[in-house]
Design a protein around this motif. Structure first.
Motif, PDB file in Angstrom:
ATOM      1  N   PHE A   1       0.833  -1.203   0.000  1.00 54.76           N
ATOM      2  CA  PHE A   1       0.000   0.000   0.000  1.00 54.76           C
ATOM      3  C   PHE A   1       0.869   1.254   0.000  1.00 54.76           C
ATOM      4  O   PHE A   1       0.680   2.160  -0.809  1.00 54.76           O
ATOM      5  CB  PHE A   1      -0.923  -0.023   1.217  1.00 54.76           C
ATOM      6  CG  PHE A   1      -1.709   1.236   1.408  1.00 54.76           C
ATOM      7  CD1 PHE A   1      -2.622   1.644   0.450  1.00 54.76           C
ATOM      8  CD2 PHE A   1      -1.542   2.013   2.534  1.00 54.76           C
ATOM      9  CE1 PHE A   1      -3.352   2.808   0.608  1.00 54.76           C
ATOM     10  CE2 PHE A   1      -2.270   3.176   2.711  1.00 54.76           C
ATOM     11  CZ  PHE A   1      -3.167   3.571   1.739  1.00 54.76           C
ATOM     12  N   VAL A   2       1.823   1.273   0.903  1.00 54.26           N
ATOM     13  CA  VAL A   2       2.703   2.439   0.993  1.00 54.26           C
ATOM     14  C   VAL A   2       3.469   2.625  -0.316  1.00 54.26           C
ATOM     15  O   VAL A   2       3.600   3.730  -0.839  1.00 54.26           O
ATOM     16  CB  VAL A   2       3.684   2.273   2.172  1.00 54.26           C
ATOM     17  CG1 VAL A   2       4.758   3.334   2.115  1.00 54.26           C
ATOM     18  CG2 VAL A   2       2.933   2.368   3.482  1.00 54.26           C
ATOM     19  N   THR A   3       3.928   1.524  -0.869  1.00 56.26           N
ATOM     20  CA  THR A   3       4.660   1.615  -2.133  1.00 56.26           C
ATOM     21  C   THR A   3       3.758   2.117  -3.248  1.00 56.26           C
ATOM     22  O   THR A   3       4.161   2.932  -4.066  1.00 56.26           O
ATOM     23  CB  THR A   3       5.214   0.230  -2.524  1.00 56.26           C
ATOM     24  OG1 THR A   3       5.649  -0.427  -1.334  1.00 56.26           O
ATOM     25  CG2 THR A   3       6.376   0.369  -3.461  1.00 56.26           C
TER      26      THR A   3
ATOM     27  N   LEU B   1       1.290   4.036  -2.987  1.00 59.41           N
ATOM     28  CA  LEU B   1       1.035   5.460  -2.816  1.00 59.41           C
ATOM     29  C   LEU B   1       2.158   6.288  -3.423  1.00 59.41           C
ATOM     30  O   LEU B   1       1.937   7.376  -3.921  1.00 59.41           O
ATOM     31  CB  LEU B   1       0.915   5.808  -1.337  1.00 59.41           C
ATOM     32  CG  LEU B   1      -0.358   5.360  -0.653  1.00 59.41           C
ATOM     33  CD1 LEU B   1      -0.331   5.763   0.789  1.00 59.41           C
ATOM     34  CD2 LEU B   1      -1.559   5.962  -1.348  1.00 59.41           C
ATOM     35  N   ARG B   2       3.343   5.760  -3.380  1.00 58.92           N
ATOM     36  CA  ARG B   2       4.462   6.505  -3.947  1.00 58.92           C
ATOM     37  C   ARG B   2       4.566   6.298  -5.443  1.00 58.92           C
ATOM     38  O   ARG B   2       5.215   7.068  -6.130  1.00 58.92           O
ATOM     39  CB  ARG B   2       5.775   6.077  -3.280  1.00 58.92           C
ATOM     40  CG  ARG B   2       5.820   6.437  -1.826  1.00 58.92           C
ATOM     41  CD  ARG B   2       7.060   5.881  -1.187  1.00 58.92           C
ATOM     42  NE  ARG B   2       8.269   6.543  -1.630  1.00 58.92           N
ATOM     43  CZ  ARG B   2       8.795   7.594  -1.012  1.00 58.92           C
ATOM     44  NH1 ARG B   2       8.202   8.098   0.026  1.00 58.92           N
ATOM     45  NH2 ARG B   2       9.886   8.136  -1.452  1.00 58.92           N
ATOM     46  N   GLY B   3       3.970   5.250  -5.915  1.00 55.89           N
ATOM     47  CA  GLY B   3       4.077   4.963  -7.333  1.00 55.89           C
ATOM     48  C   GLY B   3       2.877   5.494  -8.083  1.00 55.89           C
ATOM     49  O   GLY B   3       2.157   6.356  -7.605  1.00 55.89           O
ATOM     50  N   LYS B   4       2.686   4.945  -9.233  1.00 54.93           N
ATOM     51  CA  LYS B   4       1.638   5.474 -10.084  1.00 54.93           C
ATOM     52  C   LYS B   4       0.293   4.798  -9.830  1.00 54.93           C
ATOM     53  O   LYS B   4      -0.732   5.268 -10.278  1.00 54.93           O
ATOM     54  CB  LYS B   4       2.016   5.258 -11.556  1.00 54.93           C
ATOM     55  CG  LYS B   4       3.154   6.134 -12.017  1.00 54.93           C
ATOM     56  CD  LYS B   4       2.638   7.468 -12.536  1.00 54.93           C
ATOM     57  CE  LYS B   4       3.750   8.435 -12.857  1.00 54.93           C
ATOM     58  NZ  LYS B   4       4.051   9.346 -11.769  1.00 54.93           N
ATOM     59  N   ASN B   5       0.328   3.670  -9.164  1.00 51.71           N
ATOM     60  CA  ASN B   5      -0.927   2.938  -9.074  1.00 51.71           C
ATOM     61  C   ASN B   5      -1.534   2.984  -7.681  1.00 51.71           C
ATOM     62  O   ASN B   5      -1.884   1.978  -7.098  1.00 51.71           O
ATOM     63  CB  ASN B   5      -0.760   1.491  -9.529  1.00 51.71           C
ATOM     64  CG  ASN B   5       0.462   0.864  -8.897  1.00 51.71           C
ATOM     65  OD1 ASN B   5       1.151   1.522  -8.123  1.00 51.71           O
ATOM     66  ND2 ASN B   5       0.722  -0.382  -9.197  1.00 51.71           N
ATOM     67  N   ALA B   6      -1.638   4.186  -7.186  1.00 54.24           N
ATOM     68  CA  ALA B   6      -2.313   4.340  -5.912  1.00 54.24           C
ATOM     69  C   ALA B   6      -3.783   3.991  -6.086  1.00 54.24           C
ATOM     70  O   ALA B   6      -4.359   4.239  -7.129  1.00 54.24           O
ATOM     71  CB  ALA B   6      -2.180   5.767  -5.432  1.00 54.24           C
TER      72      ALA B   6
ATOM     73  N   MET C   1      12.928   4.918   2.773  1.00 57.48           N
ATOM     74  CA  MET C   1      12.598   5.186   1.377  1.00 57.48           C
ATOM     75  C   MET C   1      13.278   6.481   0.939  1.00 57.48           C
ATOM     76  O   MET C   1      13.421   7.405   1.731  1.00 57.48           O
ATOM     77  CB  MET C   1      11.093   5.335   1.216  1.00 57.48           C
ATOM     78  CG  MET C   1      10.382   4.025   1.077  1.00 57.48           C
ATOM     79  SD  MET C   1       8.612   4.310   0.967  1.00 57.48           S
ATOM     80  CE  MET C   1       8.074   2.799   0.205  1.00 57.48           C
TER      81      MET C   1
ATOM     82  N   ARG D   1       1.071  14.080  -6.482  1.00 55.04           N
ATOM     83  CA  ARG D   1       0.160  12.977  -6.213  1.00 55.04           C
ATOM     84  C   ARG D   1       0.054  12.749  -4.709  1.00 55.04           C
ATOM     85  O   ARG D   1       0.237  13.667  -3.923  1.00 55.04           O
ATOM     86  CB  ARG D   1       0.641  11.699  -6.905  1.00 55.04           C
ATOM     87  CG  ARG D   1       0.597  11.805  -8.419  1.00 55.04           C
ATOM     88  CD  ARG D   1       1.153  10.550  -9.028  1.00 55.04           C
ATOM     89  NE  ARG D   1       0.484   9.376  -8.461  1.00 55.04           N
ATOM     90  CZ  ARG D   1      -0.670   8.947  -8.873  1.00 55.04           C
ATOM     91  NH1 ARG D   1      -1.312   9.565  -9.809  1.00 55.04           N
ATOM     92  NH2 ARG D   1      -1.203   7.883  -8.327  1.00 55.04           N
TER      93      ARG D   1
ATOM     94  N   ALA E   1       1.982  11.040  -3.107  1.00 55.79           N
ATOM     95  CA  ALA E   1       3.233  10.393  -2.764  1.00 55.79           C
ATOM     96  C   ALA E   1       3.626  10.557  -1.312  1.00 55.79           C
ATOM     97  O   ALA E   1       3.959   9.577  -0.648  1.00 55.79           O
ATOM     98  CB  ALA E   1       4.318  10.947  -3.658  1.00 55.79           C
TER      99      ALA E   1
ATOM    100  N   ASN F   1      -4.883   0.802 -10.411  1.00 57.90           N
ATOM    101  CA  ASN F   1      -4.659   1.771 -11.453  1.00 57.90           C
ATOM    102  C   ASN F   1      -5.937   1.974 -12.240  1.00 57.90           C
ATOM    103  O   ASN F   1      -5.984   1.899 -13.435  1.00 57.90           O
ATOM    104  CB  ASN F   1      -3.517   1.359 -12.374  1.00 57.90           C
ATOM    105  CG  ASN F   1      -3.547  -0.120 -12.646  1.00 57.90           C
ATOM    106  OD1 ASN F   1      -4.504  -0.795 -12.242  1.00 57.90           O
ATOM    107  ND2 ASN F   1      -2.543  -0.623 -13.322  1.00 57.90           N
TER     108      ASN F   1
END
Lengths: 166, 434
Positions: free
Chosen positions: A36-38, A40-45, B75, B88, B90, B403
């Motif tokens: 989930f956290v990842t 959120l940082r990527g494109k597929n939140a 991170m 976003r 992020a 997505n």
């Protein structure tokens, strides 16, 4: 607001009921939230229905786990305490069965049947949400949940009979 | 079939139980099924009580929380410090942790009044990002937050404070190297002057200076508001180039097609002479043969606005329709040869669009939809007739969700279809079982 605090318990419960070993369950739940956290940082939140997203990821994670670990997980039964449910001591059928036996019986069901029971009864997901999580049509979920409960009822009935014969 | 009815009634009872009703409530509705339903519902309720001990859940929750926090800290930090919109969600990763640690209540409200550079300003952005992450669908939320940036910028120049932030707005005045964006005067360095016209929407990253000015550091995004497009049938087609040679006789151009401004011409001129230039409407060819059929132009449509539209424009799909100039409310209108479709379980907009050979955007505009991911079972949509008589693929997104639902076709060989036995019949039946 507090996504983690709100969603950890249901996700953990879901995983724990599918995976006997609490340590493994904890790891898997952790994986879900790392994803989930990842995400959120990527494109597929997750863009909508966070809960559905989490359950779906949890489900995939469990599937991966069972794919890798072929062996049957070892159970730790001793500390399993039934949830307190004070208000309704339902009926005869209900009273004579204890929660532990229900859990054993549930684990004899097919994976999808277990999932649908947990999601629909345990986590109170709607039919649509469950269908989304399980990647099924609504009517498939309907018949799946029907079959799951029906099978579970039969297993429980047999267990009860065995007990009486002992 | 009695079985199917029982399955449906059982499901209804499950819903009722979830809503807090008792088993008896539901059995009273269906006394004829009571004997079958009762044991099943009781078993169902029994499974609800099968949960791991709360202490175990809490312990695991604490341990995993630590793990996640550690992970987030290791991170790599996100670039672009205070730059809300393209950022976003992020920073939510970080905010997850922070929100755990900080008592949100007090902190967040104090933070509301903070400005860039303030200690609490990060907190303000975090709470906004969390809100966006949790409820991305709430309309106007991004606009609201953008307005906050604009207000902050205004306060910053009033106080002559230096800071950096980003906002968006339409350009109202352009004067040499001073623009007015969202009502704020900003300096545009010579190097940045892009092709921006008055009325365009831009998103800019700016610095406020200690003499109360706003300097644009970067134009992040420009959205040209197309000149009030009147897609009536008067396209001004300017021949890009006059044909260098006069075509000698026998030229058959079968295009009777009037190009609308943005559409891709679907005309295929079948010419017996190789004409290198694009066909010029001004020219009057002497056709040796009149085309027998007027090709119906497949209108592949409309400027695909890739960003969330700022206001909903009524889609005038059929070129003959006159668009209402500045519509405020989007009313779905059924284009010719489209039909009303009732959304079924498993449908996705993209799947429906694909199965009918139209673009997702088109379906969304005709139906005044803003969020492609949001349709509900039973909702009525206007759709073209399906391409083949195939049932639209019931495409739930598999694997990694999230997505959006814009690709229902990656379902590949997931082999997950083993439980779909006569689902479609079921669906139909279930719709009218009340």
């Amino acid at each position: 607001m507090r996504i983690y605090e709100a969603y950890f318990p249901p996700i953990y419960q879901f995983i724990r009921l599918r995976v006997g070993d609490p340590h493994a369950a904890e790891d898997l739940a952790s994986d879900v939230f790392v994803k989930f956290v990842t995400a959120l940082r990527g494109k597929n939140a997750p863009s909508h229905s966070l809960r559905g997203w989490l359950f779906r990821v949890a489900r995939n994670t469990i599937a991966d786990y069972y794919g890798k670990e072929k062996q049957v997980a070892t159970e730790t039964l001793e500390d399993w305490v039934p949830a307190l449910d004070d208000d309704n001591p339902e009926s005869q059928f209900m009273r004579t069965l204890d929660i532990e036996r229900a859990r054993q019986a549930m684990r004899m069901l097919a994976a999808e049947q277990q999932e649908v029971l947990i999601l629909r009864f345990g986590q109170l997901l709607s039919l649509q949400e469950t269908a989304d999580v399980m990647n099924k049509t609504i009517s498939a979920v309907k018949s799946l949940q029907f079959r799951a409960v029906d099978t579970l009822r039969r297993i429980l009935g047999e267990m009860q009979l065995e007990n009486q014969h002992d | 079939m009695i079985e199917k009815e029982l399955v449906n009634i059982f499901n209804e009872c499950v819903d009722r139980l979830a809503a807090g009703q008792t088993i008896e409530d539901c059995l009273r509705q269906y006394p004829q099924y009571a004997t079958q339903l009762r044991p099943m519902l009781e078993v169902g309720m029994l499974t609800r009580r099968v949960v791991p001990p709360a202490t175990e859940v809490m312990a695991a929750q604490g341990r995993v929380r630590q793990r996640i926090e550690t992970l987030v800290q290791t991170m790599p930090p996100q670039r672009q410090p205070v730059h809300l919109f393209t950022q976003r969600i992020a920073t939510l990763a970080a905010s997850l942790v922070l929100v755990f640690l900080i008592a949100v209540g007090g902190g967040a409200t104090l933070a509301q009044d903070s400005l860039p550079g303030d200690l609490l300003y990060g907190m303000k952005l975090l709470t906004e990002n969390v809100r966006l992450a949790v409820s991305p669908d709430v309309p106007g939320l991004t606009a609201e937050f953008n307005q906050r940036r604009v207000d902050e910028a205004r306060q910053l120049i009033t106080f002559k404070r230096e800071a950096e932030l980003a906002f968006e707005g339409s350009v109202t005045v352009i004067d040499a190297n001073t623009w007015e964006i969202a009502g704020l005067p900003v300096n545009i360095p010579a190097g940045l002057a892009a092709q921006v016209q008055t009325g365009d929407k831009v998103r800019v990253r700016v610095e406020t200076t200690n003499n109360g000015e706003i300097h644009v550091v970067e134009i992040i995004e420009t959205e040209h508001l197309a000149p009030p497009a009147t897609p009536t049938s008067l396209p001004t087609v300017v021949p890009s180039q006059t044909p260098s040679h006069t075509p000698t006789a026998t030229l058959t151009v079968t295009s009777s097609h009037t190009p609308a401004p943005t559409e891709t011409p679907s005309s295929t001129p079948t010419a017996t002479v190789t004409v290198t230039s694009s066909h010029t409407p001004s020219r009057t060819p002497t056709p040796t043969e009149t085309p027998s059929s007027t090709p119906t132009p497949t209108v592949t449509k409309t400027p695909p606005s890739t960003r969330t539209p700022f206001l909903l424009v009524t889609n005038t799909f059929a070129p003959s329709q006159t668009p209402s100039p500045t519509p405020e409310i989007c009313v779905p209108q059924r284009p010719d040869r489209w039909q009303t479709y009732r959304v079924q379980a498993g449908d996705t907009l993209s799947g429906l669009a694909a199965s009918r050979g139209v673009l997702l955007n088109q379906v969304m505009e005709v139906n005044c939809l803003v969020d492609a991911g949001f349709i509900v079972v039973g909702q009525e949509l206007f759709l073209p007739v399906p391409l083949a008589t195939v049932v639209p693929p019931s495409s739930g997104d598999n694997g990694q969700p999230g997505n959006g639902s814009d690709s229902g076709n990656n379902n590949g060989g997931n082999g997950n279809s083993n439980d779909n036995d006569n689902d479609n019949d079921d669906d139909h039946k279930n719709d009218n079982d009340d």
